[in-house]
Design a protein around this motif. Sequence first.
Motif, PDB file in Angstrom:
ATOM      1  N   GLU A  48       5.276 -18.816 -40.016  1.00  0.00           N
ATOM      2  CA  GLU A  48       3.951 -18.207 -40.175  1.00  0.00           C
ATOM      3  C   GLU A  48       3.011 -18.522 -39.014  1.00  0.00           C
ATOM      4  N   ARG A  49       3.365 -19.490 -38.198  1.00  0.00           N
ATOM      5  CA  ARG A  49       2.470 -19.869 -37.104  1.00  0.00           C
ATOM      6  C   ARG A  49       2.412 -18.779 -36.028  1.00  0.00           C
ATOM      7  N   VAL A  50       3.460 -17.970 -35.909  1.00  0.00           N
ATOM      8  CA  VAL A  50       3.507 -16.891 -34.911  1.00  0.00           C
ATOM      9  C   VAL A  50       3.839 -15.594 -35.635  1.00  0.00           C
ATOM     10  N   ARG A  51       2.990 -14.589 -35.450  1.00  0.00           N
ATOM     11  CA  ARG A  51       3.184 -13.303 -36.127  1.00  0.00           C
ATOM     12  C   ARG A  51       3.018 -12.160 -35.130  1.00  0.00           C
ATOM     13  N   VAL A  52       3.666 -11.046 -35.447  1.00  0.00           N
ATOM     14  CA  VAL A  52       3.508  -9.814 -34.677  1.00  0.00           C
ATOM     15  C   VAL A  52       2.962  -8.752 -35.608  1.00  0.00           C
ATOM     16  N   ASP A  53       1.794  -8.214 -35.272  1.00  0.00           N
ATOM     17  CA  ASP A  53       1.121  -7.227 -36.119  1.00  0.00           C
ATOM     18  C   ASP A  53       1.073  -7.689 -37.571  1.00  0.00           C
ATOM     19  N   GLY A  54       0.745  -8.962 -37.727  1.00  0.00           N
ATOM     20  CA  GLY A  54       0.515  -9.525 -39.049  1.00  0.00           C
ATOM     21  C   GLY A  54       1.727 -10.086 -39.762  1.00  0.00           C
ATOM     22  N   VAL A  55       2.923  -9.931 -39.204  1.00  0.00           N
ATOM     23  CA  VAL A  55       4.161 -10.335 -39.885  1.00  0.00           C
ATOM     24  C   VAL A  55       4.802 -11.524 -39.153  1.00  0.00           C
ATOM     25  N   SER A  56       5.212 -12.529 -39.917  1.00  0.00           N
ATOM     26  CA  SER A  56       5.805 -13.730 -39.338  1.00  0.00           C
ATOM     27  C   SER A  56       7.060 -13.412 -38.528  1.00  0.00           C
ATOM     28  N   VAL A  57       7.288 -14.198 -37.479  1.00  0.00           N
ATOM     29  CA  VAL A  57       8.556 -14.101 -36.765  1.00  0.00           C
ATOM     30  C   VAL A  57       9.676 -14.566 -37.685  1.00  0.00           C
ATOM     31  N   THR A  58      10.902 -14.237 -37.318  1.00  0.00           N
ATOM     32  CA  THR A  58      12.052 -14.658 -38.105  1.00  0.00           C
ATOM     33  C   THR A  58      12.425 -16.096 -37.772  1.00  0.00           C
ATOM     34  N   ASP A  59      13.269 -16.684 -38.612  1.00  0.00           N
ATOM     35  CA  ASP A  59      13.767 -18.028 -38.317  1.00  0.00           C
ATOM     36  C   ASP A  59      14.491 -18.051 -36.972  1.00  0.00           C
ATOM     37  N   GLY A  60      15.267 -17.002 -36.704  1.00  0.00           N
ATOM     38  CA  GLY A  60      15.993 -16.943 -35.438  1.00  0.00           C
ATOM     39  C   GLY A  60      15.059 -16.858 -34.248  1.00  0.00           C
ATOM     40  N   GLU A  61      13.997 -16.074 -34.381  1.00  0.00           N
ATOM     41  CA  GLU A  61      13.028 -15.963 -33.289  1.00  0.00           C
ATOM     42  C   GLU A  61      12.309 -17.284 -33.055  1.00  0.00           C
ATOM     43  N   LEU A  62      11.927 -17.963 -34.139  1.00  0.00           N
ATOM     44  CA  LEU A  62      11.263 -19.257 -33.975  1.00  0.00           C
ATOM     45  C   LEU A  62      12.206 -20.267 -33.337  1.00  0.00           C
ATOM     46  N   SER A  63      13.475 -20.222 -33.724  1.00  0.00           N
ATOM     47  CA  SER A  63      14.458 -21.126 -33.133  1.00  0.00           C
ATOM     48  C   SER A  63      14.600 -20.877 -31.634  1.00  0.00           C
ATOM     49  N   SER A  97       0.210 -28.155 -32.395  1.00  0.00           N
ATOM     50  CA  SER A  97      -0.600 -26.930 -32.389  1.00  0.00           C
ATOM     51  C   SER A  97      -0.564 -26.261 -31.019  1.00  0.00           C
ATOM     52  N   GLY A  98      -0.585 -27.055 -29.967  1.00  0.00           N
ATOM     53  CA  GLY A  98      -0.508 -26.492 -28.632  1.00  0.00           C
ATOM     54  C   GLY A  98       0.844 -25.872 -28.336  1.00  0.00           C
ATOM     55  N   LEU A  99       1.906 -26.466 -28.865  1.00  0.00           N
ATOM     56  CA  LEU A  99       3.246 -25.934 -28.625  1.00  0.00           C
ATOM     57  C   LEU A  99       3.466 -24.619 -29.375  1.00  0.00           C
ATOM     58  N   PHE A 100       2.875 -24.465 -30.548  1.00  0.00           N
ATOM     59  CA  PHE A 100       2.964 -23.169 -31.228  1.00  0.00           C
ATOM     60  C   PHE A 100       2.171 -22.113 -30.464  1.00  0.00           C
ATOM     61  N   LEU A 101       1.056 -22.511 -29.857  1.00  0.00           N
ATOM     62  CA  LEU A 101       0.311 -21.583 -29.005  1.00  0.00           C
ATOM     63  C   LEU A 101       1.178 -21.134 -27.828  1.00  0.00           C
ATOM     64  N   VAL A 102       1.869 -22.084 -27.215  1.00  0.00           N
ATOM     65  CA  VAL A 102       2.786 -21.743 -26.125  1.00  0.00           C
ATOM     66  C   VAL A 102       3.869 -20.794 -26.617  1.00  0.00           C
ATOM     67  N   ALA A 103       4.393 -21.064 -27.813  1.00  0.00           N
ATOM     68  CA  ALA A 103       5.428 -20.191 -28.382  1.00  0.00           C
ATOM     69  C   ALA A 103       4.907 -18.775 -28.578  1.00  0.00           C
ATOM     70  N   GLY A 104       3.656 -18.658 -29.015  1.00  0.00           N
ATOM     71  CA  GLY A 104       3.077 -17.338 -29.187  1.00  0.00           C
ATOM     72  C   GLY A 104       3.000 -16.567 -27.883  1.00  0.00           C
ATOM     73  N   LEU A 105       2.613 -17.249 -26.798  1.00  0.00           N
ATOM     74  CA  LEU A 105       2.563 -16.598 -25.491  1.00  0.00           C
ATOM     75  C   LEU A 105       3.960 -16.198 -25.018  1.00  0.00           C
TER      76      LEU A 105
END
Length: 420
Positions: A85-100, A126-134
Amino acid sequence: MPSLDPVVDPFFSEWAGRRPEQSRSLDRASALLAALDLDPAPVPVLGVVGSKGKGSTATYAAATLSAAGLRTVLVTGPSFRGYRERVRVDGVSVTDGELSSLGEAVEAARGELPSPTESGGYLAPSGLFLVAGLLHARAIGADVCVLEAGMGGHRDELRLVGPEVVALGMVFAEHLGTLGDTVTEIAREKTRVASPDRTQALVTLPQSPEVAPVVSRTLSEVTGGRVSPQVVDPATAEEPPRELRPSGLSAASGVLGTAAATRMLELLGHPAAAQERLHSVLGTVTLPARLSRHTVPGSTTEVVVDSAIDRVGVSAALAHARALWGGVDHVLLCLPDHKDVSGAVTALEGLPVTAVRLPEAHLRFDHDLPAHWNHVHAEDLSPTAVTALGQRVLALGTVYFTGRVLEVLDAPTDRLFDAS
């Protein structure tokens, strides 16, 4: 704190292994951004800061941008039921595979840096999830990012990114003694998330008489006088219409998020969504644990869940529940000692309350509570236990607790809005 989970360990390992004398290191975070070729950010960024309501603001901003046809990556925190849930695209969470995959990319780049011991500080989750979002925004060809800061501003990784637009929520004495010794010091800290060269606009809710001039003066200092605060007043704002704003105290956050996103669209030279389209998307917004309403699985018991942490928030949630149901049968409350426990106790006078204790070692629950209140551990909450409290249950407290309640209720949290 996750443990031995290869999906999320890259985001938490340095924080978990930190030594008492170490603090989060923005220098280390800056080096990581450079190693990942994320400096400058690959897409325009709308950053959200403030003392409360950042998640609601960020969600409405993302929904407004997505409604206009921009592919939007949203980073918020903390999560409720899972770290996807920390990273979403158009409101929807990324998948487990994408987060991995994002975690693996972060881990590989982290391996190129000196150790935390050598650099003197650690990378914060929190900063690393921000990096993941970018990273994810670049990978999918997103058009824009909406990034929610942690509790800080100048000391937050968002400042390194340099948001083109800053959405500033209400600033008050939350994190007093951590971000500053006065509310004006906190206001200065949060405003300094702005970038000297990248920030083009700061959109703010009306601030208190002591905070407003500090925001204006600090923004002028940071941007060399290029940028002045744009104030959006929920009392006079036309968008969103009142029926499409969040309930309770979050209503102002909905107005701020929509206004900040509209300003971003103007700066990008991109047309705003037609009003009918915007209202259609905003009408689908759900905000878990922000006066969200749920039914306990297998029962008729209803639960309103809200992440209220002080007297004002608890009072507002109680008023909302009473307006919805006509009364409240029981309140579940989880506030560690550093929150406004005394204010919550006063607001809940005369109601049956069960105080909930979380297992996290860094949280203390030693505040004196009324003798007639019940006490439980968060691990003991279950659908059966909640149902036994009555037909109308109000669950209030820190987001770590409300996330657990949403898990017990099997509440959907993967989609915040529908922009399809």
